[in-house]
Design a protein around this motif. Sequence first.
Motif, PDB file in Angstrom:
ATOM      1  N   GLU A 163       0.839  -1.197   0.000  1.00 53.45           N
ATOM      2  CA  GLU A 163       0.000   0.000   0.000  1.00 53.45           C
ATOM      3  C   GLU A 163       0.876   1.250   0.000  1.00 53.45           C
ATOM      4  O   GLU A 163       1.828   1.364   0.757  1.00 53.45           O
ATOM      5  CB  GLU A 163      -0.890  -0.006   1.241  1.00 53.45           C
ATOM      6  N   THR A 164       0.563   2.183  -0.907  1.00 53.88           N
ATOM      7  CA  THR A 164       1.344   3.408  -1.038  1.00 53.88           C
ATOM      8  C   THR A 164       0.870   4.447  -0.030  1.00 53.88           C
ATOM      9  O   THR A 164      -0.308   4.763   0.037  1.00 53.88           O
ATOM     10  CB  THR A 164       1.213   3.973  -2.457  1.00 53.88           C
ATOM     11  N   ASN A 165       1.823   4.976   0.740  1.00 45.74           N
ATOM     12  CA  ASN A 165       1.522   6.037   1.688  1.00 45.74           C
ATOM     13  C   ASN A 165       1.989   7.353   1.083  1.00 45.74           C
ATOM     14  O   ASN A 165       3.186   7.601   0.945  1.00 45.74           O
ATOM     15  CB  ASN A 165       2.228   5.764   3.027  1.00 45.74           C
ATOM     16  N   LEU A 166       1.029   8.198   0.711  1.00 49.87           N
ATOM     17  CA  LEU A 166       1.372   9.445   0.024  1.00 49.87           C
ATOM     18  C   LEU A 166       2.193  10.377   0.898  1.00 49.87           C
ATOM     19  O   LEU A 166       2.978  11.182   0.394  1.00 49.87           O
ATOM     20  CB  LEU A 166       0.092  10.150  -0.437  1.00 49.87           C
ATOM     21  N   ASP A 167       2.033  10.283   2.207  1.00 51.30           N
ATOM     22  CA  ASP A 167       2.789  11.154   3.108  1.00 51.30           C
ATOM     23  C   ASP A 167       4.279  10.838   3.091  1.00 51.30           C
ATOM     24  O   ASP A 167       5.101  11.682   3.444  1.00 51.30           O
ATOM     25  CB  ASP A 167       2.248  11.023   4.535  1.00 51.30           C
ATOM     26  N   ASP A 168       4.623   9.601   2.696  1.00 52.33           N
ATOM     27  CA  ASP A 168       6.025   9.190   2.691  1.00 52.33           C
ATOM     28  C   ASP A 168       6.722   9.441   1.360  1.00 52.33           C
ATOM     29  O   ASP A 168       7.920   9.192   1.223  1.00 52.33           O
ATOM     30  CB  ASP A 168       6.131   7.697   3.034  1.00 52.33           C
ATOM     31  N   LEU A 169       5.987   9.906   0.359  1.00 52.99           N
ATOM     32  CA  LEU A 169       6.595  10.126  -0.953  1.00 52.99           C
ATOM     33  C   LEU A 169       7.515  11.337  -0.915  1.00 52.99           C
ATOM     34  O   LEU A 169       7.119  12.409  -0.439  1.00 52.99           O
ATOM     35  CB  LEU A 169       5.507  10.347  -2.007  1.00 52.99           C
ATOM     36  N   PRO A 170       8.735  11.217  -1.416  1.00 54.94           N
ATOM     37  CA  PRO A 170       9.664  12.361  -1.398  1.00 54.94           C
ATOM     38  C   PRO A 170       9.257  13.417  -2.421  1.00 54.94           C
ATOM     39  O   PRO A 170       8.848  13.095  -3.536  1.00 54.94           O
ATOM     40  CB  PRO A 170      11.002  11.724  -1.767  1.00 54.94           C
ATOM     41  N   ILE A 171       9.351  14.676  -2.028  1.00 57.82           N
ATOM     42  CA  ILE A 171       9.059  15.759  -2.973  1.00 57.82           C
ATOM     43  C   ILE A 171      10.336  16.241  -3.652  1.00 57.82           C
ATOM     44  O   ILE A 171      10.279  16.874  -4.706  1.00 57.82           O
ATOM     45  CB  ILE A 171       8.357  16.934  -2.267  1.00 57.82           C
ATOM     46  N   ASP A 172      11.479  15.938  -3.058  1.00 56.23           N
ATOM     47  CA  ASP A 172      12.762  16.285  -3.666  1.00 56.23           C
ATOM     48  C   ASP A 172      13.013  15.320  -4.834  1.00 56.23           C
ATOM     49  O   ASP A 172      13.098  14.109  -4.638  1.00 56.23           O
ATOM     50  CB  ASP A 172      13.885  16.159  -2.632  1.00 56.23           C
ATOM     51  N   PRO A 173      13.140  15.808  -6.069  1.00 59.72           N
ATOM     52  CA  PRO A 173      13.295  14.912  -7.227  1.00 59.72           C
ATOM     53  C   PRO A 173      14.547  14.057  -7.165  1.00 59.72           C
ATOM     54  O   PRO A 173      14.599  12.994  -7.768  1.00 59.72           O
ATOM     55  CB  PRO A 173      13.318  15.868  -8.426  1.00 59.72           C
ATOM     56  N   GLY A 174      15.561  14.512  -6.466  1.00 61.03           N
ATOM     57  CA  GLY A 174      16.783  13.726  -6.367  1.00 61.03           C
ATOM     58  C   GLY A 174      16.653  12.495  -5.500  1.00 61.03           C
ATOM     59  O   GLY A 174      17.520  11.616  -5.525  1.00 61.03           O
ATOM     60  N   LYS A 175      15.558  12.399  -4.717  1.00 60.73           N
ATOM     61  CA  LYS A 175      15.361  11.270  -3.808  1.00 60.73           C
ATOM     62  C   LYS A 175      14.292  10.292  -4.299  1.00 60.73           C
ATOM     63  O   LYS A 175      13.998   9.319  -3.626  1.00 60.73           O
ATOM     64  CB  LYS A 175      14.975  11.784  -2.421  1.00 60.73           C
ATOM     65  N   ARG A 176      13.713  10.555  -5.448  1.00 61.26           N
ATOM     66  CA  ARG A 176      12.646   9.695  -5.948  1.00 61.26           C
ATOM     67  C   ARG A 176      13.211   8.432  -6.596  1.00 61.26           C
ATOM     68  O   ARG A 176      14.284   8.456  -7.203  1.00 61.26           O
ATOM     69  CB  ARG A 176      11.796  10.439  -6.982  1.00 61.26           C
ATOM     70  N   LYS A 177      12.437   7.346  -6.490  1.00 58.31           N
ATOM     71  CA  LYS A 177      12.784   6.102  -7.170  1.00 58.31           C
ATOM     72  C   LYS A 177      12.283   6.145  -8.607  1.00 58.31           C
ATOM     73  O   LYS A 177      11.402   6.924  -8.945  1.00 58.31           O
ATOM     74  CB  LYS A 177      12.159   4.907  -6.442  1.00 58.31           C
ATOM     75  N   ASN A 178      12.871   5.300  -9.431  1.00 64.56           N
ATOM     76  CA  ASN A 178      12.413   5.184 -10.816  1.00 64.56           C
ATOM     77  C   ASN A 178      10.956   4.742 -10.830  1.00 64.56           C
ATOM     78  O   ASN A 178      10.604   3.687 -10.309  1.00 64.56           O
ATOM     79  CB  ASN A 178      13.274   4.167 -11.577  1.00 64.56           C
ATOM     80  N   ILE A 179      10.085   5.536 -11.436  1.00 66.67           N
ATOM     81  CA  ILE A 179       8.648   5.262 -11.391  1.00 66.67           C
ATOM     82  C   ILE A 179       8.288   3.997 -12.154  1.00 66.67           C
ATOM     83  O   ILE A 179       7.286   3.342 -11.858  1.00 66.67           O
ATOM     84  CB  ILE A 179       7.869   6.475 -11.944  1.00 66.67           C
ATOM     85  N   TYR A 180       9.102   3.592 -13.133  1.00 67.64           N
ATOM     86  CA  TYR A 180       8.771   2.415 -13.932  1.00 67.64           C
ATOM     87  C   TYR A 180       9.265   1.116 -13.308  1.00 67.64           C
ATOM     88  O   TYR A 180       9.165   0.054 -13.913  1.00 67.64           O
ATOM     89  CB  TYR A 180       9.316   2.574 -15.356  1.00 67.64           C
ATOM     90  N   THR A 181       9.794   1.163 -12.102  1.00 69.99           N
ATOM     91  CA  THR A 181      10.097  -0.064 -11.349  1.00 69.99           C
ATOM     92  C   THR A 181       9.001  -0.371 -10.355  1.00 69.99           C
ATOM     93  O   THR A 181       9.088  -1.358  -9.637  1.00 69.99           O
ATOM     94  CB  THR A 181      11.435   0.095 -10.606  1.00 69.99           C
ATOM     95  N   MET A 182       7.959   0.461 -10.318  1.00 67.83           N
ATOM     96  CA  MET A 182       6.884   0.303  -9.339  1.00 67.83           C
ATOM     97  C   MET A 182       5.706  -0.437  -9.939  1.00 67.83           C
ATOM     98  O   MET A 182       5.586  -0.580 -11.161  1.00 67.83           O
ATOM     99  CB  MET A 182       6.434   1.682  -8.824  1.00 67.83           C
TER     100      MET A 182
END
Length: 587
Positions: free
Chosen positions: A33-52
């Motif tokens: 389950e995805t928790n939106l509060d835990d999603l990083p807003i800093d682009p340098g800390k985001r995971k590759n979206i196509y591995t999800m």
Amino acid sequence: MERYFPKRKIDEVVNQEPQSENRTNASIRPRVETNLDDLPIDPGKRKNIYTMDGNDREILIRFYLQKGPFQPKMIFPRRQCGERNHRFVFTWFNDHPSWLEYSVSEDSCYCLFCYLFKPEHGGQSGGDVFVTKGFTNWKEAVKKFRDHVGEINSIHHKFASVAVAKLCLSQALAFRGHDESEDSTKKGNFITFLQFLADHNEEIKKVVLDKASENDQLTSPRIQKDIVRAMALETTKIILNELGDYLFSILVDESRDISIKEQMVVLLRYVDNHGCIVERFLGVVHVNDTTSLSLKASVVELLEKHNLSITNHTDDHGLRGINDGLSRALQKKDQDIINAMNLVNVTKYFLKIMRRDRWDDFIQEVTLFYEKHEIVVVDMNASFVDPRRALRKSEVLTNYHVYHNDKFVDILEKQVEELNDRFSEIGTDLLLGMSCLDPQNSFHAFDKEKLIKFSKFYPSKFYPTQIMELEWALPVYFEDVSHDDRFSILNGIAGLAKKMVETGKHLIHRLVYLLVKLAMLLPVATTGVERSFSSMNIVKTRLRNRIGDEWLNDILVTYVECDIFLTVKTEDVLQRFQNMKPRRITL
């Protein structure tokens, strides 16, 4: 109409190289389950979206689009670029408000659109620098930003129509409205969503709808159908690559849609490399009639269309004998195949006994009922009078002849005949062989002779030499798994297949595992087909009853297999769309 087919080599136009070990399988991917509060807003800390996971990806896309690019107000640090130190300039956000974002942790800038919608970055100026590495050459920033945005053909512009089409398909929404003229306030969903996207994105607003090139608006009904067609083909391509060289069966059923057209649904059923049963929607076909020959021809045509060949006609072995009633019995937790087949045999036996010896008892019960409710009892020796032919001269028959021979005996014989047709001897042997693989109660149902008989129903998979090998392989398998504590608490053949793969015993007992896979391919449930018909009723409604056959198929492929559809890359859709026919504009 269930058959088993081996997979032929997939045509290079339809499929890519199959992946044996790393095959994407959305049906068994663990969902977190995805928790939106835990999603990083800093682009340098985001995971590759196509591995999800595909569902998580859609949530993330909506989340980041609603928040917009991360554009912090701060004093930006300097870094050496050439001979002088330079730093990020805040006014660049004003020049590119919809996509440019800055990473505080990496002191670099990124492109929000490329992160969300472009998995392959070779075509856009700057490559994947604006997605994975981050752009840091502040000295050349203004020029690079301008080059990155590019002209109409850049990813910033051409993703809009595909993104809107994907939204409509994933929610089974109608694309077009009754009036889509420029002055209309009730345009269809496609144009309405595209307008909404443009109203909230300045970069897109400059190049879509009335601002787009006259021949490149990508909003006409024909273009919408081509985009959806490309999406459906890419979805099917992923399914066929996922299928690979696995053995598979098909599930076929037909039903009428809202416009009273006979529609035939075809699903693929196979066992993946994890030992899990997977069912995938292959397509829906309009059939003119529902005779067995007509359905067979339509099935063969659909399979050949996807380069799947028929080489093993196992339905000749009586697989038609598995009907809905038996399926319901097999799905009960307190019922096994042996009990279900015994119940069928007992039913046939009592029907025969009733036909032969129970007429007098039946008439006595009917007479007592009539007398209790003061109903006139029919005299069996009197002449029978047919009220439909009272004035016509016809053969004189007694009531006994009509009620005994033409009613009582005839109905019971038809019931026995129906049971024999639906539960043939060969179909019964198949199911009994299947039950012998059940791991419950320490493999209590294991029967070597029945399993040998079961294997002989598949001569293309078990040659005489392999059957001889199976003679000694089965006892070895039984001694192995029955004394292994890891197999002591399994429930059903599906659990057995998974455990054999987990423990590597599918490699040790390869012939037995082949028997297990063939048993799992027996389609004893129709829930997948029923879900497909439910989806068809959602898509094709009273207000949308003029949907064409190809349009309906394309929508259902993407809607039923939404988890696969959401993994389709925008670049692949645009490439297929471009190659479908000559275009005035090169995408």
